[in-house]
Design a protein around this motif. Structure first.
Motif, mmCIF file in Angstrom:
data_model
loop_
_atom_site.group_PDB
_atom_site.id
_atom_site.type_symbol
_atom_site.label_atom_id
_atom_site.label_comp_id
_atom_site.label_asym_id
_atom_site.label_seq_id
_atom_site.Cartn_x
_atom_site.Cartn_y
_atom_site.Cartn_z
ATOM 1 N N TYR A 16 -2.709 3.732 -2.284
ATOM 2 C CA TYR A 16 -2.735 2.844 -3.722
ATOM 3 C C TYR A 16 -2.086 1.569 -3.560
ATOM 4 O O TYR A 16 -1.066 1.343 -3.010
ATOM 5 C CB TYR A 16 -1.736 4.024 -4.846
ATOM 6 C CG TYR A 16 -2.241 5.300 -4.747
ATOM 7 C CD1 TYR A 16 -3.366 5.546 -5.637
ATOM 8 C CD2 TYR A 16 -1.609 6.287 -4.055
ATOM 9 C CE1 TYR A 16 -3.737 6.995 -5.755
ATOM 10 C CE2 TYR A 16 -2.131 7.579 -4.098
ATOM 11 C CZ TYR A 16 -3.121 8.021 -5.094
ATOM 12 O OH TYR A 16 -3.713 9.179 -5.035
ATOM 13 N N ASP A 73 -5.849 8.354 1.393
ATOM 14 C CA ASP A 73 -6.060 7.401 0.415
ATOM 15 C C ASP A 73 -4.474 6.523 0.288
ATOM 16 O O ASP A 73 -3.612 7.271 0.605
ATOM 17 C CB ASP A 73 -6.095 8.207 -0.804
ATOM 18 C CG ASP A 73 -7.715 8.500 -0.785
ATOM 19 O OD1 ASP A 73 -8.517 7.791 0.069
ATOM 20 O OD2 ASP A 73 -8.000 9.278 -1.856
ATOM 21 N N THR A 122 -7.373 2.756 -2.220
ATOM 22 C CA THR A 122 -8.107 2.362 -1.276
ATOM 23 C C THR A 122 -8.001 3.419 -0.171
ATOM 24 O O THR A 122 -7.366 4.250 -0.277
ATOM 25 C CB THR A 122 -7.747 0.909 -0.699
ATOM 26 O OG1 THR A 122 -8.600 0.499 0.406
ATOM 27 C CG2 THR A 122 -6.192 1.113 -0.110
ATOM 28 N N HIS A 123 -8.518 3.318 0.994
ATOM 29 C CA HIS A 123 -8.775 4.279 2.029
ATOM 30 C C HIS A 123 -8.050 3.646 3.387
ATOM 31 O O HIS A 123 -8.701 2.519 3.850
ATOM 32 C CB HIS A 123 -9.883 4.928 2.141
ATOM 33 C CG HIS A 123 -9.873 6.117 2.926
ATOM 34 N ND1 HIS A 123 -9.538 7.440 2.703
ATOM 35 C CD2 HIS A 123 -10.449 6.323 4.267
ATOM 36 C CE1 HIS A 123 -9.561 8.132 3.524
ATOM 37 N NE2 HIS A 123 -9.999 7.845 4.570
ATOM 38 N N HIS A 124 -7.360 4.465 4.053
ATOM 39 C CA HIS A 124 -7.004 3.976 5.383
ATOM 40 C C HIS A 124 -7.655 4.963 6.312
ATOM 41 O O HIS A 124 -7.352 6.074 6.608
ATOM 42 C CB HIS A 124 -5.282 4.203 5.298
ATOM 43 C CG HIS A 124 -4.736 3.540 6.641
ATOM 44 N ND1 HIS A 124 -4.791 4.207 7.918
ATOM 45 C CD2 HIS A 124 -4.131 2.402 7.056
ATOM 46 C CE1 HIS A 124 -4.395 3.441 8.722
ATOM 47 N NE2 HIS A 124 -3.856 2.332 8.400
ATOM 48 N N MET A 171 0.872 -1.301 -0.066
ATOM 49 C CA MET A 171 0.160 -0.027 0.060
ATOM 50 C C MET A 171 0.819 1.270 0.004
ATOM 51 O O MET A 171 1.624 1.451 0.893
ATOM 52 C CB MET A 171 -0.875 -0.006 1.078
ATOM 53 C CG MET A 171 -1.865 -1.084 1.399
ATOM 54 S SD MET A 171 -2.616 -1.561 2.714
ATOM 55 C CE MET A 171 -3.876 -0.305 2.703
#
Length: 501
Positions: free
Chosen positions: A226, A224, A216-218, A202
């Motif tokens: 990738y 965000d 995606t999102h943390h 990530m």
RNA sequence: GUCUUGUUAGCUCAGCUGGUAGAGCACGUCACUUUUAAUGAUGUGGCCGAUGGUUCGAAUCCAUCACAGGACACCA
């Protein structure tokens, strides 16, 4: 679920067995040999008196693939991971009533069973097992596909890979080879003194390649992330840190089209080697292939579709030279933007006229050369515009110290002497930013943290990436990447279809 | 994303220019103690991918949608 009448029928059998006090999902397997070992150890039985040895006893297990009931005796072919074995089952050799009440009524193709008995050779000369005990280990309530044609529908094969693996031996073999390739790759680099590392999947910045990332999102950090498109920039940070030879075998993710050679997640090995150049990489690549072929016991000439690839014949040719000698592009146009554009148009190629010279040469290569590279060919000396992370050639700063390896008309590996001049790296990133602004949405992202790492000094280093999926395709003569991925990406079925299923 | 082909029984497949849905395997029942894709007899099994349309009548013709294969585009 379980609405199908055949499944219903089998569920009834399960109930019936339970009522009789017989466990259809027994857990106390006594298996003491595999089928291939059994066949090997008892190969001598055909020379014995009556072609049998009643003093030997073995317990084998496996799935019933074929069942031939002939009145008071039956033949059952069972299969485990190692092979297939024929078992002879006669009523009078089993406990009273078992054959008629349990075996004939409740045992079917697909069930997983365990059989004890002695080795013998049938009249037709097949080494078999003469059963004295028979136990159902696992009842299969869904019927297997047709015994002769198996399963051919590609959609079912990919969606229900387990069925494909049950029915198609070649498929199991392909994935065994894949596993071997990865294992051998790991051993090869370890033996060379490389250290296997794990870098993030990530990324805050999707760097190291030209590709669209998955986002995606943390939640905890509120940022965000990738999914990585390449591990390159992290592996090079490790070289800065003082590791001199590192590699990583893992997945990359690219949010792009899918076809016979592209899956959104794919496996590659990347390795970085300090105090070496791309010339050393050419040598280690040849060695790597030799190592693979030796340990996989493959002939040096492999068929691939209607091609024949000679893996003893690695060639090396600069990109510009390949355009003329292999691609048949006239020599006088390859350094002239306008002439290249005209030439491409002449050959009905859609071309973006704004591209710079290097990118146009890349177009020529893709169009006229790539598919003609059948035997392994290192294409070297890429224009600097195509290679924002590669070191410039000392003789000609417009070119980079880079190669791509092509086999069977396809790119298998990409390698270069790494750019370790932080100021040059910064300006290349800036160039990529410009490219991005002028419409190239796959240009590299700026990664200042990476440039800062370089600013502390990265020893001269060479690095390479090899696409494992495509390599396995090549070695197994498969023409779709889905056939070398256990679970290729598929669109989900609609909920209606799922409930119906 | 575009073009193209496909989707019929659990599986493999027929079903032509529209007229009551077929085979093999599997499954049920019967026979059969050396078969090997066992065999012989007999029987069960289908919303013809989904939705609309044309038609007296649609698995079949048309349209839309879904999924898949192939090609192209994109993509190291």
């Amino acid at each position: 679920m379980f609405k199908n009448k055949f499944v219903q029928q089998r569920i009834e059998k399960v109930e019936l067995l339970k009522k009789k006090g017989y466990n259809p999902y027994s857990n106390d397997s006594k298996r003491n040999t595999t089928i291939s070992k059994y066949l090997k150890v008892n190969a001598d039985v055909e020379h014995k008196e009556n072609k049998r040895d009643e003093h030997r006893h073995y317990t084998v297990g496996g799935r019933i693939k074929l069942l031939r009931i002939m009145g008071k005796a039956s033949f059952v072919n069972i299969e485990d991971e190692s092979g297939t074995l024929q078992v002879y089952i006669a009523r009078d050799n089993l406990p009273e009533g078992f054959y008629n009440n349990i075996f004939k009524k409740n045992i079917e193709v697909g069930d997983i069973v365990e059989i004890t008995g002695y080795p013998f050779v049938t009249g037709k000369g097949e080494l078999s097992l003469h059963a004295s005990e028979f136990k159902l280990l696992t009842k299969s309530i869904s019927p297997l596909p047709e015994k002769f044609h198996g399963i051919t529908d590609k959609e079912i094969r990919y969606r229900k890979r387990y069925l494909d693996l049950i029915m198609n031996k070649e498929v199991r073999n392909t994935f065994k080879i894949r596993s071997r390739v990865i294992s051998l790759t790991r051993h090869f680099f370890e033996e060379k003194g490389f250290l296997e590392v794990e870098t993030p999947m990530m990324h805050p910045i999707a760097g190291g390649a030209n590709a669209k990332p998955f986002v995606t999102h943390h939640n905890a950090l509120g940022v965000d992330r990738y999914l990585r498109i390449a591990p390159e920039l992290y592996l090079k940070r490790l070289i800065v840190g003082g590791f001199e030879a590192v590699f990583e075998i893992n997945r990359n993710f690219r949010n792009e089209g899918m076809d016979a050679t592209h899956n959104p997640e794919f496996t590659s090995i990347e390795f970085y080697w300090a105090y070496k150049t791309y010339k050393d990489l050419i040598e280690i690549t040849k060695e790597y292939f030799q190592y693979l072929f030796e340990h996989l016991d493959l002939p040096t000439i492999l068929p691939y579709g209607d091609m024949e690839v000679d893996f003893s014949d690695f060639k090396e040719i600069p990109l510009a030279e390949s355009l003329t000698t292999i691609g048949g592009v006239p020599k006088d146009i390859i350094n002239d933007r306008e002439k290249i554009v005209a030439y491409l148009k002449e050959h009905d190629v859609d071309v973006n006229e704004k591209l710079n010279l290097g990118l146009l040469q890349g177009e020529l290569f893709d169009e006229f050369v790539e598919e003609k590279l059948i035997n392994p060919t290192f294409i070297t000396e890429y224009p600097v515009e195509l290679s924002p992370l590669a070191r410039r050639s000392d003789e000609n700063p417009e070119l980079t110290e880079r190669f791509e390896l092509f086999i069977a008309g396809r790119e298998i590996a990409n390698a270069f002497s790494e750019l370790n001049d932080p100021v040059d790296q910064l300006s290349r990133f800036e160039g990529q930013m410009d490219a991005k602004e002028s419409g190239d949405d796959e240009a590299h992202e700026m990664d200042q943290d990476f440039v800062e790492a370089l600013s502390y000094g990265m020893a001269p280093t060479a690095g390479q990436g090899i696409g494992i999926d495509r390599l396995v395709m090549l070695l197994t003569n498969e023409h779709s990447i889905r056939d070398v991925l256990l679970f290729p990406a598929m669109k989900p079925l609609s909920t209606e279809e799922i409930t119906k299923d």
